[in-house]
Design a protein around this motif. Structure first.
Motif, mmCIF file in Angstrom:
data_model
loop_
_atom_site.group_PDB
_atom_site.id
_atom_site.type_symbol
_atom_site.label_atom_id
_atom_site.label_comp_id
_atom_site.label_asym_id
_atom_site.label_seq_id
_atom_site.Cartn_x
_atom_site.Cartn_y
_atom_site.Cartn_z
ATOM 1 N N PRO B 160 32.729 71.372 52.176
ATOM 2 C CA PRO B 160 31.768 71.006 53.228
ATOM 3 C C PRO B 160 31.664 72.096 54.293
ATOM 4 C CG PRO B 160 33.130 69.124 52.718
ATOM 5 C CD PRO B 160 33.731 70.304 51.989
ATOM 6 N N ALA B 167 29.707 70.620 47.844
ATOM 7 C CA ALA B 167 30.326 69.419 48.417
ATOM 8 C C ALA B 167 29.490 68.186 48.111
ATOM 9 C CB ALA B 167 30.469 69.588 49.927
ATOM 10 N N TYR B 182 38.097 62.827 48.466
ATOM 11 C CA TYR B 182 38.652 63.540 49.610
ATOM 12 C C TYR B 182 38.071 64.948 49.652
ATOM 13 C CZ TYR B 182 41.662 64.907 53.394
ATOM 14 O OH TYR B 182 42.102 65.315 54.626
ATOM 15 N N HIS B 183 37.686 65.338 50.840
ATOM 16 C CA HIS B 183 37.221 66.720 50.962
ATOM 17 C C HIS B 183 38.004 67.438 52.045
ATOM 18 C CE1 HIS B 183 34.775 65.868 54.634
ATOM 19 N NE2 HIS B 183 34.582 64.704 54.068
ATOM 20 N N LEU B 184 38.484 68.625 51.673
ATOM 21 C CA LEU B 184 39.083 69.503 52.676
ATOM 22 C C LEU B 184 37.925 70.160 53.400
ATOM 23 C CD1 LEU B 184 41.829 71.384 50.652
ATOM 24 C CD2 LEU B 184 42.251 69.822 52.551
ATOM 25 N N ASN B 185 38.146 70.455 54.663
ATOM 26 C CA ASN B 185 37.070 71.008 55.465
ATOM 27 C C ASN B 185 37.589 72.282 56.144
ATOM 28 O OD1 ASN B 185 35.766 69.846 58.651
ATOM 29 N ND2 ASN B 185 34.953 71.404 57.308
ATOM 30 N N TYR B 198 44.695 73.699 61.414
ATOM 31 C CA TYR B 198 43.715 72.760 60.839
ATOM 32 C C TYR B 198 43.852 72.733 59.313
ATOM 33 C CZ TYR B 198 39.290 70.244 60.349
ATOM 34 O OH TYR B 198 38.327 69.303 60.045
ATOM 35 N N ASP B 201 46.958 70.610 58.529
ATOM 36 C CA ASP B 201 46.762 69.181 58.830
ATOM 37 C C ASP B 201 45.883 68.522 57.775
ATOM 38 O OD1 ASP B 201 48.245 69.420 61.102
ATOM 39 O OD2 ASP B 201 46.541 69.539 62.488
ATOM 40 N N ASP B 202 44.813 69.224 57.448
ATOM 41 C CA ASP B 202 43.869 68.664 56.497
ATOM 42 C C ASP B 202 44.495 68.576 55.100
ATOM 43 O OD1 ASP B 202 41.419 67.539 56.171
ATOM 44 O OD2 ASP B 202 40.325 69.414 55.863
ATOM 45 N N ALA B 205 46.843 65.698 54.802
ATOM 46 C CA ALA B 205 46.100 64.430 54.658
ATOM 47 C C ALA B 205 45.614 64.280 53.215
ATOM 48 C CB ALA B 205 44.935 64.393 55.633
#
Lengths: 258, 466, 382
Positions: B160, B167, B182-185, B198, B201-202, B205
Motif C-alpha cells: 500500500p 495492494a 494483512y498488509h505491511l505499510n 515503523y 512495529d508493523d 503486528a
C-alpha cells in the motif's frame, strides 16, 4: 393490421425496419452519413419502399442508436440496449444472453423471457472488440470481412496479437505479414483477439443458455466459433433476419407497445 | 474461460509439467534430445534451462519442490498464504506457512504456455478487476479466484502506498474470497530511525496476525535457522554480484531470473542456497576461462533493466539479449541490499544487516530486510529522494558498467508510469540511453513480442548502440 | 430557495479562480492547496491561511499533464498538473501532496519537474504529507507525528505560530460545517428530497474551497429556507446514489439528472459528507483529534481491507436515503475504485439494488453519448 417501424442510426450504418403484426415487411441498411437525420431518412425510405407502404401508414416509429435524438419522424426514442434486447428476443425466441457487436461498440446482455434487460455491460475501451477492429484488420490483409471470418478454419498456429489497441494490433498484423506468416494464422489470430475481448463482456454478465449473437460481426463465423469455445457454450446466430437489424427490429416492437 | 481449463488446477498443472522436467534434467544429452521430441511445446522453455547443466537442473528441482509444497500443503496440515514478490517469504517458512508468490506463478505460465495466463487474466476482469490493473498478480490470482488452485488461507502484502494496484489485487482477493488479510505499510523514507521503528512495529503486528491464522507460534530457534540460511544466501549473492562486475560479465542472462525467483520463492530455505552454490561455481569457471556468460561468448553491450524483466513465451526476452550479445546486468528484482553487497557502498543507508543475537534483533533484521525487497525499497518515495529509484539506478548502472537502461513493466504499474518520463529524462542526463517499453511483462496481448522486439532493435540502432 | 442563494456555491464548485479565492487574495492573505481528504484543513484555518482542495476543472487539453505523467495514468492528477502548468494556480502560496494513491503521490515529482521547465509554477511551500495506510496504533502515531511536522513546517515557512487554542477553535468551526452538511443530507433523504443532486453536490464541493465562516453561514441560510418549505424535488423520480472514484464533476450529475426520471439523493465520494467525515473531538489534544478524525475513521479504499466496513456504510446510506439505484463510476486507471465497484455491484445487486458501472475520464466530460445510452437503459431497468 398495425404498421410499426424502428429506426436504428448507428455509427457505421443506419437501419430501418417496418413490421406488420410481428412480421418484417420491409427493411433497409445504409451506410451512415455525417448527419444522422439524413441516414435515418435514407434507411426509412428504403424500408418503406420495400414494404410498399408510406410513412403516413405507420402507426408509430421508435428511434434508437447513437443518432436517435436527431431522427425527425419518431414518436419516441429508446436506448439501443433495450431495443437490441427486444430485437434479439424476436430473432431467437429462446435467447437469454445477447451479445451484440456493432461498428463501434459491443454489448452483452442477459434478458428475461419478455426480452427485458436483466443485466448489461458495454465495452468502454477503444475500437478493439468492435466491428471496426475487424474492418481495419481485413483492410490490412487486403481481404473482405467475410473472408476474414472464414480464415480461422484453415489456421494451424494462430498468432498472438495486441488485442487492447487497434493501432498496435494493426502494426502487428503488418509485421506478421512481412515476416511471411500464413494469412490463415494471422486471420485466426485476429478472430481470437476479437473473441477474447467479447468473451470478457459476455462472462461479466454471466452468460446463460441460449446465447444469441447479433450485430454485423455475427456474420463472422471465425469469431463466433472462437467465442463459443471460450464461453464453452453454443452460440445461435439468427436466421430469421439479418442479425444487423436487431436494434431496429426491437425499436419497431417497442413502437407497437406504445 | 475455456471449459477445458476448468478441468485442472493451475498450480497443479505447473507442478505436473515441472516435475517430469526436473527428473529428466540429469539425463544425458542423448536422452534429452529424445525427450524433446515428446515435449514439443515445452522445448522452448526447457532447453535454455537444461543447457545450464547443474544450475538448470537445480533450478528445475527447486521449482518442482515449490510446486509440490504448494500442492500438498493442506494434506500436510499447513496453511497457504498468497504473497507478493516485494515480500520476503522467509517469515512464512519460519512460521511454517506455505507462500504463493503470485507474480512468479504468473510469470511461469507466461514463459511456458503459448496462451500464457490469458484465460486467468481475463477471468479476473470478468469478476470485477479493472482491465487496467496489473497483470503480474492477475494471471495467477485469476486462477485462485476461479477456484482453480489450492485454497488460500490468508492474504499478505506490503505494497500500500508503493504499488496500489498490487495492494489492491490482494485486498480484492481477500474481500472476494473472504480470507483474512494483512498488509505491511511503508512510509516514503527508508533508513531514518522513525521509519525503521515503523517497519518493526508493523512487522511484529503482521507476525501476530500470521500466528493467529496459521495456528503456529514463531519459534526463536526456527527463525534463527532461517536467518542463518539467508545469511549464507546473501554471502553467495554478494559473491555473484562481485563477479558480475567483470568484463565480460560471466553470468548468462538467464541467471538473473534464477537468482530472484529463488529469493522470492525460497529465501531462507536450503533449496535456494543449493541453487546459488551451483551458480557461483559455474560463474567462477567462466571467470577462470575469461568466458562471457553469453552463448556467443562475445559481450557487445551491458544492459541494466531499471525495472523488471519481460516474461514472454519461451524466454523470448533473454534469447533476444543473448543473440544480440547483450549481458544482463540485473534489474530492480535482482538485488537484495544486504550490507555486504558491492553496490551498497555507494548508497549509504540503503542496506540491512543481520543480527541473530536475540529475538528482538532478529525481528528487527527481518523487518529491515523485508523493507528492502524490490519496489518497496526504492519506489516508495519520490524517485529523486535519497536512496530512491534514481540514485539506486545510477549507482547500480555505474557499478556494473551498464551501457544503457531498459524500463519495462506493465500498464498496470501506476507507481512507475506516474513518473517514468521525468525519471528517464534524468537518467539520460547522466549519459545512459533509456528505452521505455510499452509492452506488458505478463501479457503478450498488450504488445506482441514481435513488436516489442522490433522496438528494442530500433532503439539500439537509433541510439547507435549496436 | 432562490437561484441567487446557490450562486456562491456554484461559483466555488465550477471555477478555479472563484470569486471567493479572488476576494481572499485581494486581502493579501495566503492560500494553500491540498490534493486529498487526509490533509486537516484546521491546520491552515488556524494559521489564517485558506485551505483549498485542488481540482482539475476547466481543463481543455492535457499538453502539460501528458508530458510528465505516463499514458496509463488517471486523468485527475494530470488535470491538476495541467492547470498548474498553465499558471492557473498562481494564487497558491503552498501545496500539500499526499499518497492518496499512486497517481496522486506522483504529482509531487511531476509538478516539481514541470517547474524546472516552466518557472514559477511550483508554489513556494511545497510539502509531501506522508499519510499511512493503517489505523493500527503505530499508524495513528505516525500520522500524529506527520501532523505535528506539517504544523511546524507551516509555522516556519509562513513565520507564524499555530496554537492548540487556535486549532481547537478551527475544529469547532469545521465541525459546524460538518453538522450543516449532515443536515443537508438528512433533507435529501426525505421523500421530497428538497434539493436536486446537482445543487447539493455544488454545495458539497464548494465546501472544499470556500472560507469556512462564509461557507457555514451561507449553508445555514440555505438550510433554513429549505426547511421552511421543502420542495418536492423527488416527485415520481428514481432516487439514485453516485459513488466511486474522485469526482467533482457537476456535468456528470447534470447528465444523470438530465433524464426526466433521475434524481441523485446521495453520494459516497471523497467530496461531500464522506470527505467532511465525522465530527472531530473538540476538547483535548487537537493533534490527536485530527489524527483520529482524518485517518482513524477513514474508510477510503486506499486504506485496504476495509471493504466490509465500506459496504456497511453504503447500505446504511441506501436505506436512509431510500436509494433505488446506484451509479458506480471510476476514472480510467483507477484500480482501487474500479475493482471495488465490482464487489459493490455484486453485493448490492444480491440485495436487490440495481447498479450501473461506468468507467470515464476526469476532466471535460467526454463520451456523453455512451454514458447517456447506458443511463437510459439503466433507468428503464429501474
Amino acid at each position: 393490421m398495425t404498421l410499426t417501424a424502428g429506426c436504428d442510426v448507428g455509427s457505421l450504418t443506419a437501419k430501418a425496419v417496418i413490421m406488420r403484426d410481428g412480421r418484417i415487411i420491409g427493411a433497409q441498411v445504409v451506410k451512415s452519413r455525417a448527419k444522422p437525420e439524413i441516414s435515418a431518412k435514407e434507411a426509412m425510405a428504403g424500408a418503406l419502399t420495400a414494404a410498399r407502404v408510406a410513412l403516413e401508414d405507420v402507426a408509430a416509429c421508435v428511434g434508437t442508436g447513437y443518432g436517435r435524438e436527431k431522427i425527425p419522424f419518431v414518436k419516441e426514442v429508446v436506448s439501443e440496449i433495450a431495443c437490441h434486447a427486444k430485437g434479439a428476443k424476436w430473432l431467437v425466441s429462446s435467447a437469454r444472453t445477447v451479445i451484440d457487436i456493432g461498428g463501434q461498440d459491443c454489448k452483452a446482455m442477459r434478458i428475461d423471457e419478455h426480452g427485458e434487460v436483466i443485466k448489461f455491460i458495454t465495452n468502454d475501451k477503444c475500437a478493439s472488440g468492435t466491428g471496426r477492429f475487424l474492418d481495419v484488420m481485413a483492410r490490412v490483409l487486403g481481404i473482405s470481412v467475410d473472408e476474414l471470418g472464414r480464415l480461422s478454419a484453415g489456421a494451424k498456429q494462430p498468432v498472438t496479437l495486441a488485442s487492447t489497441c487497434t493501432v498496435w494490433a494493426q502494426a502487428d498484423v503488418i509485421k506478421y505479414l512481412n515476416s511471411g506468416i500464413a494469412v490463415a494464422d494471422i486471420g485466426a489470430g485476429i478472430n481470437i483477439a476479437m473473441a477474447n475481448r467479447v468473451a470478457i463482456l459476455a462472462n461479466s454478465v454471466k452468460a446463460e443458455h441460449d446465447v444469441c449473437m447479433t450485430g454485423g460481426v455475427a456474420k463472422n463465423n471465425g469469431v463466433v466459433q472462437t467465442l463459443a469455445q471460450l464461453l464453452g457454450r453454443r452460440i445461435t446466430v439468427p436466421r430469421k433476419a439479418d442479425p444487423q437489424l436487431a436494434g431496429a427490429i426491437g425499436a419497431a416492437i417497442i413502437a407497437g407497445q406504445l | 474461460m475455456r471449459p477445458e481449463l476448468k478441468e485442472y488446477h493451475y498450480d497443479w498443472m505447473l507442478w505436473r509439467i515441472l516435475a517430469p522436467a526436473s527428473r529428466v534434467a540429469d539425463g544425458s544429452a542423448k536422452e534429452l534430445t529424445h525427450m524433446y521430441r515428446y515435449a514439443p511445446y515445452f522445448k522452448g522453455i526447457l532447453q535454455p534451462i537444461l543447457q545450464e547443466g547443474a544450475v538448470g537442473s537445480t533450478f528445475l528441482k527447486m521449482m518442482t519442490r515449490y510446486m509440490e509444497n504448494l500442492n500438498t500443503a493442506h494434506r500436510r496440515g499447513k496453511k497457504i498464504a498468497i504473497t507478493t514478490f516485494c515480500f520476503s517469504p522467509a517469515i512464512c517458512y519460519a512460521l511454517d506457512v506455505v507462500p504463493v508468490t503470485l507474480e512468479v506463478v504468473t510469470a511461469v505460465g507466461g514463459l511456458m504456455w503459448k496462451r500464457g495466463t490469458f484465460d486467468y487474466l481475463d477471468y479476473a476482469c470478468e469478476i470485477g478487476f479493472t482491465e487496467t490493473s496489473c497483470s503480474s498478480q492477475r494471471g495467477a490470482l485469476g486462477a485462485y479466484l476461479a477456484g482453480l488452485g489450492e485454497e488460500i488461507d490468508m492474504v499478505l502484502c506490503d505494497t500500500p502506498g508503493i504499488c496500489d494496484t498490487n495492494a489492491n489485487a490482494f485486498a480484492f482477493a481477500a474481500a472476494y474470497l473472504k480470507k483474512p488479510f494483512y498488509h505491511l505499510n511503508y512510509p516514503q523514507g527508508l533508513a531514518d530511525q522513525r521509519t525503521e521503528k515503523y517497519h518493526v512495529d508493523d512487522y511484529k503486528a503482521m507476525i501476530r496476525f500470521m500466528e493467529e491464522h496459521s495456528g503456529n507460534r514463531l519459534d526463536q530457534d526456527r527463525l534463527r535457522e532461517i536467518l542463518r540460511e539467508v545469511d549464507r544466501q546473501d554471502a553467495l549473492l554478494a559473491d555473484l554480484e562481485e563477479l558480475h562486475r567483470l568484463i565480460p560479465a560471466p553470468l548468462p542472462p538467464i541467471y538473473n531470473v534464477f537468482n530472484y525467483v529463488g529469493r522470492f520463492l525460497f529465501s531462507g530455505s536450503p533449496e535456494y542456497t543449493r541453487l546459488l552454490e551451483q551458480m557461483v561455481k559455474k560463474v567462477r569457471e567462466n571467470v577462470v576461462a575469461r568466458r562471457s556468460g553469453l552463448n556467443s561468448g562475445k559481450e557487445k553491450l551491458r544492459a541494466f533493466l531499471c525495472y523488471i524483466d519481460h516474461y514472454s513465451l519461451n524466454w523470448n526476452f533473454w534469447n533476444w539479449m543473448d543473440t544480440r550479445g547483450i549481458a544482463h546486468m540485473g534489474g530492480i528484482l535482482s538485488r537484495g541490499f544486504r550490507d555486504n553487497a558491492c553496490y551498497t557502498a555507494e548508497l549509504p543507508g540503503s542496506s540491512y544487516s543481520l543480527d541473530m543475537g536475540s529475538l528482538e534483533t532478529m525481528l528487527d533484521s527481518i523487518a529491515q530486510m523485508n523493507a528492502r525487497l524490490p519496489m518497496v525499497r526504492s519506489i516508495r518515495g519520490p524517485y529523486d529522494q535519497p536512496n530512491m529509484w534514481l540514485e539506486e539506478s545510477l549507482a547500480v548502472a555505474k557499478m556494473f558498467q551498464a551501457d544503457f537502461m531498459i524500463y519495462n513493466g506493465t500498464p498496470g504499474c501506476r507507481n512507475t508510469w506516474g513518473m517514468v518520463k521525468p525519471f528517464a529524462r534524468e537518467i539520460e542526463k547522466h549519459g545512459y540511453p533509456v528505452h521505455i517499453m510499452y509492452a506488458d511483462a505478463f501479457d503478450d496481448r498488450v504488445e506482441s513480442w514481435a513488436a516489442t522486439q522490433e522496438r528494442l532493435n530500433e532503439f539500439l540502432q537509433v541510439r547507435g548502440l549496436l | 430557495m432562490s437561484k441567487a442563494m446557490l450562486e456562491i456555491f456554484y461559483d466555488a464548485a465550477e471555477k478555479v479562480n472563484s470569486a471567493a479565492i479572488n476576494a481572499w487574495k485581494a486581502q493579501g492573505k495566503k492560500i494553500v492547496g491540498n490534493t486529498c481528504s487526509y490533509v486537516p484543513a484546521e491546520i491552515f484555518h488556524a494559521a489564517g491561511i485558506l485551505p483549498v482542495r485542488l481540482r482539475g476543472i476547466e481543463t481543455d487539453n492535457m499538453a502539460v499533464g501528458d508530458t510528465y505523467f505516463g499514458p496509463y495514468i488517471c486523468s485527475f492528477p494530470k488535470c491538476i498538473l495541467q492547470l498548474a502548468g498553465e499558471g492557473r494556480f498562481a494564487f497558491l502560496d503552498g501545496a500539500v501532496i499526499t499518497p492518496g494513491c499512486d497517481a496522486m503521490r506522483r504529482l509531487d515529482e511531476c509538478w516539481r519537474k514541470a517547474g524546472e521547465d516552466i518557472p514559477g509554477i511550483v508554489p513556494p511551500f511545497f510539502y509531501y504529507f506522508d499519510v499511512p495506510h493503517k489505523t493500527a496504533p503505530h499508524g495513528l502515531d505516525w500520522f500524529k507525528e506527520e501532523i505535528r511536522r506539517l504544523i511546524q513546517a507551516v509555522e516556519q515557512h509562513f513565520h507564524l505560530s499555530i496554537t492548540h487554542e487556535a486549532l481547537r477553535a478551527s475544529i469547532r468551526q469545521y465541525n459546524q460545517g460538518r453538522r450543516l452538511l449532515k443536515q443537508l443530507e438528512d433533507l435529501r433523504a426525505t421523500p421530497e428530497a428538497g434539493i436536486t443532486g446537482a445543487d447539493a453536490f455544488a454545495v458539497a464541493v464548494a465546501g472544499t474551497v470556500l472560507p469556512r465562516e462564509e461557507y457555514n453561514s451561507r449553508l445555514a441560510e440555505l438550510l433554513q429556507v429549505l426547511e421552511q418549505n421543502l420542495p418536492a424535488v423527488a416527485d415520481g423520480k428514481k432516487r439514485l446514489l453516485t459513488m466511486g472514484s474522485i469526482s467533482d464533476d457537476m456535468d456528470l450529475i447534470r447528465l444523470i439528472e438530465g433524464h426526466p426520471k433521475a434524481l441523485v439523493v446521495a453520494e459516497n465520494l471523497c467530496f461531500g459528507v464522506r470527505y467532511e467525515g465525522p465530527e472531530l473531538e473538540e476538547n483535548g489534544d487537537p493533534v490527536a483529534a485530527m489524527a483520529q478524525g482524518y485517518l482513524g475513521k477513514s474508510t477510503c479504499p486506499r486504506m485496504y481491507g476495509k471493504y466490509q466496513e465500506r459496504l456497511d456504510i453504503l447500505k446504511q446510506t441506501i436505506a436512509r436515503a431510500k436509494v433505488e439505484g446506484v451509479i458506480l463510476q471510476n476514472i480510467r486507471f483507477c484500480d482501487l475504485h474500479g475493482s471495488e465497484n465490482s464487489l459493490f455491484q455484486r453485493d448490492l445487486e444480491a440485495m436487490g439494488i440495481p447498479c450501473l458501472k461506468i468507467e470515464r475520464e476526469y476532466g471535460p466530460l467526454t463520451e456523453k453519448g455512451r454514458i447517456k445510452m447506458r443511463l437510459d437503459a439503466f433507468l428503464r431497468q429501474l
